[in-house]
Design a protein around this motif. Sequence first.
Motif, PDB file in Angstrom:
ATOM      1  N   THR A  15      -1.004   6.453  -3.661  1.00  0.00           N
ATOM      2  CA  THR A  15      -2.129   5.821  -4.362  1.00  0.00           C
ATOM      3  C   THR A  15      -2.820   4.816  -3.433  1.00  0.00           C
ATOM      4  O   THR A  15      -2.937   3.641  -3.760  1.00  0.00           O
ATOM      5  CB  THR A  15      -1.645   5.094  -5.631  1.00  0.00           C
ATOM      6  OG1 THR A  15      -0.645   4.125  -5.247  1.00  0.00           O
ATOM      7  CG2 THR A  15      -1.061   6.052  -6.636  1.00  0.00           C
ATOM      8  N   GLU A  27       0.843  -1.189   0.000  1.00  0.00           N
ATOM      9  CA  GLU A  27       0.000   0.000   0.000  1.00  0.00           C
ATOM     10  C   GLU A  27       0.884   1.248   0.000  1.00  0.00           C
ATOM     11  O   GLU A  27       1.747   1.410   0.862  1.00  0.00           O
ATOM     12  CB  GLU A  27      -0.906   0.003   1.233  1.00  0.00           C
ATOM     13  CG  GLU A  27      -1.946   1.110   1.224  1.00  0.00           C
ATOM     14  CD  GLU A  27      -2.923   1.004   2.374  1.00  0.00           C
ATOM     15  OE1 GLU A  27      -3.133   2.026   3.067  1.00  0.00           O
ATOM     16  OE2 GLU A  27      -3.474  -0.102   2.587  1.00  0.00           O
ATOM     17  N   ALA A  31       5.412   0.991  -7.033  1.00  0.00           N
ATOM     18  CA  ALA A  31       4.790   2.185  -7.613  1.00  0.00           C
ATOM     19  C   ALA A  31       5.894   3.110  -8.108  1.00  0.00           C
ATOM     20  O   ALA A  31       6.854   3.393  -7.384  1.00  0.00           O
ATOM     21  CB  ALA A  31       3.939   2.898  -6.570  1.00  0.00           C
ATOM     22  N   LYS A  55       2.227  10.915 -13.246  1.00  0.00           N
ATOM     23  CA  LYS A  55       1.290   9.910 -12.755  1.00  0.00           C
ATOM     24  C   LYS A  55       2.054   8.743 -12.147  1.00  0.00           C
ATOM     25  O   LYS A  55       3.259   8.588 -12.383  1.00  0.00           O
ATOM     26  CB  LYS A  55       0.380   9.415 -13.877  1.00  0.00           C
ATOM     27  CG  LYS A  55       1.091   8.658 -14.972  1.00  0.00           C
ATOM     28  CD  LYS A  55       0.085   8.170 -16.023  1.00  0.00           C
ATOM     29  CE  LYS A  55       0.782   7.346 -17.111  1.00  0.00           C
ATOM     30  NZ  LYS A  55      -0.179   6.847 -18.123  1.00  0.00           N
ATOM     31  N   GLU A 112      -5.980   4.377  -2.518  1.00  0.00           N
ATOM     32  CA  GLU A 112      -7.202   3.760  -3.036  1.00  0.00           C
ATOM     33  C   GLU A 112      -6.886   2.696  -4.086  1.00  0.00           C
ATOM     34  O   GLU A 112      -7.445   1.589  -4.051  1.00  0.00           O
ATOM     35  CB  GLU A 112      -8.109   4.836  -3.646  1.00  0.00           C
ATOM     36  CG  GLU A 112      -9.453   4.290  -4.095  1.00  0.00           C
ATOM     37  CD  GLU A 112     -10.388   5.385  -4.591  1.00  0.00           C
ATOM     38  OE1 GLU A 112     -11.374   5.053  -5.271  1.00  0.00           O
ATOM     39  OE2 GLU A 112     -10.118   6.575  -4.296  1.00  0.00           O
ATOM     40  N   LYS A 113      -5.992   3.007  -5.024  1.00  0.00           N
ATOM     41  CA  LYS A 113      -5.625   2.060  -6.062  1.00  0.00           C
ATOM     42  C   LYS A 113      -4.904   0.861  -5.466  1.00  0.00           C
ATOM     43  O   LYS A 113      -5.133  -0.290  -5.882  1.00  0.00           O
ATOM     44  CB  LYS A 113      -4.742   2.736  -7.110  1.00  0.00           C
ATOM     45  CG  LYS A 113      -4.340   1.831  -8.275  1.00  0.00           C
ATOM     46  CD  LYS A 113      -5.549   1.379  -9.073  1.00  0.00           C
ATOM     47  CE  LYS A 113      -5.148   0.559 -10.268  1.00  0.00           C
ATOM     48  NZ  LYS A 113      -6.320   0.099 -11.056  1.00  0.00           N
ATOM     49  N   SER A 114      -4.030   1.106  -4.484  1.00  0.00           N
ATOM     50  CA  SER A 114      -3.302   0.009  -3.838  1.00  0.00           C
ATOM     51  C   SER A 114      -4.260  -0.954  -3.162  1.00  0.00           C
ATOM     52  O   SER A 114      -4.135  -2.179  -3.285  1.00  0.00           O
ATOM     53  CB  SER A 114      -2.315   0.570  -2.805  1.00  0.00           C
ATOM     54  OG  SER A 114      -1.321   1.366  -3.411  1.00  0.00           O
ATOM     55  N   LYS A 115      -5.232  -0.417  -2.448  1.00  0.00           N
ATOM     56  CA  LYS A 115      -6.211  -1.251  -1.766  1.00  0.00           C
ATOM     57  C   LYS A 115      -7.044  -2.051  -2.773  1.00  0.00           C
ATOM     58  O   LYS A 115      -7.402  -3.203  -2.530  1.00  0.00           O
ATOM     59  CB  LYS A 115      -7.126  -0.391  -0.895  1.00  0.00           C
ATOM     60  CG  LYS A 115      -6.435   0.173   0.339  1.00  0.00           C
ATOM     61  CD  LYS A 115      -7.407   0.964   1.195  1.00  0.00           C
ATOM     62  CE  LYS A 115      -6.737   1.467   2.465  1.00  0.00           C
ATOM     63  NZ  LYS A 115      -7.666   2.263   3.320  1.00  0.00           N
ATOM     64  N   GLU A 116      -7.338  -1.430  -3.906  1.00  0.00           N
ATOM     65  CA  GLU A 116      -8.101  -2.110  -4.957  1.00  0.00           C
ATOM     66  C   GLU A 116      -7.329  -3.308  -5.503  1.00  0.00           C
ATOM     67  O   GLU A 116      -7.891  -4.394  -5.701  1.00  0.00           O
ATOM     68  CB  GLU A 116      -8.397  -1.121  -6.088  1.00  0.00           C
ATOM     69  CG  GLU A 116      -9.158  -1.722  -7.258  1.00  0.00           C
ATOM     70  CD  GLU A 116      -9.337  -0.723  -8.391  1.00  0.00           C
ATOM     71  OE1 GLU A 116      -9.392  -1.154  -9.557  1.00  0.00           O
ATOM     72  OE2 GLU A 116      -9.411   0.495  -8.116  1.00  0.00           O
ATOM     73  N   LEU A 117      -6.027  -3.119  -5.744  1.00  0.00           N
ATOM     74  CA  LEU A 117      -5.196  -4.204  -6.269  1.00  0.00           C
ATOM     75  C   LEU A 117      -5.021  -5.325  -5.252  1.00  0.00           C
ATOM     76  O   LEU A 117      -5.037  -6.505  -5.597  1.00  0.00           O
ATOM     77  CB  LEU A 117      -3.827  -3.648  -6.680  1.00  0.00           C
ATOM     78  CG  LEU A 117      -3.802  -2.717  -7.896  1.00  0.00           C
ATOM     79  CD1 LEU A 117      -2.416  -2.122  -8.076  1.00  0.00           C
ATOM     80  CD2 LEU A 117      -4.239  -3.454  -9.152  1.00  0.00           C
TER      81      LEU A 117
END
Length: 205
Positions: free
Chosen positions: A79, A75, A112, A122, A81-86
């Motif tokens: 990022t 995490e 990342a 980005k 939110e994106k880390s948690k999603e992955l």
Amino acid sequence: MLGEVFCGIITFVSTIVLFVDGENFVHKVKEVLKREKIGKNKLNPSRINLNKMFKGALSGFKISEMIYYAARLHEYKETVEKSKELIKFQRNLKTNLEKQGFKFTIAGNVRAQKVRDGENEKVIFREKGVDVKIAVDLVAGACDGKLKTAIICSSDSDLQPAVSELKARGVEIIYLGFEVNPNKGLVYTSDRNILIRNTEVLGAI
């Protein structure tokens, strides 16, 4: 299981082993969905039925062991939110594949990285170390004389040196790719090539 992990090395007691490069595999599945113009929100790749997808392509093989390789996720504060999603995606995928009889092996890491996109910056995620782990397990199995046939589901050209070493040791190499952009190098260096059709991918999700 027909294999065990000892000091990070898988010791095979089987003859035909399926090696799946997870990051590469998921990328290919998403490529198929894009090619078939199916929105990413309509299907969930983490629920994929690999046994169903491979049933036709590998019907002539009595596979002793199936290994799915994935990189360790972290995490990142940039990022969250994106880390948690992955991480959630990988957790669901692991549970799903283990129920199907796959050995879910964590190797390497997902990092990342900040890159420039025109005038903007980005964060993208890059996986490192999975191909090395697969190559080590391939060569170790060949050196032990217990790996007779390796079915490699990956389009990573970095595996070609390991493929050459296995062929020199008399191990049969089968490249299991996708009809969408198969890896030409692995096609030429493998003993046999099997390509998964787009319809087989869609039918398994």
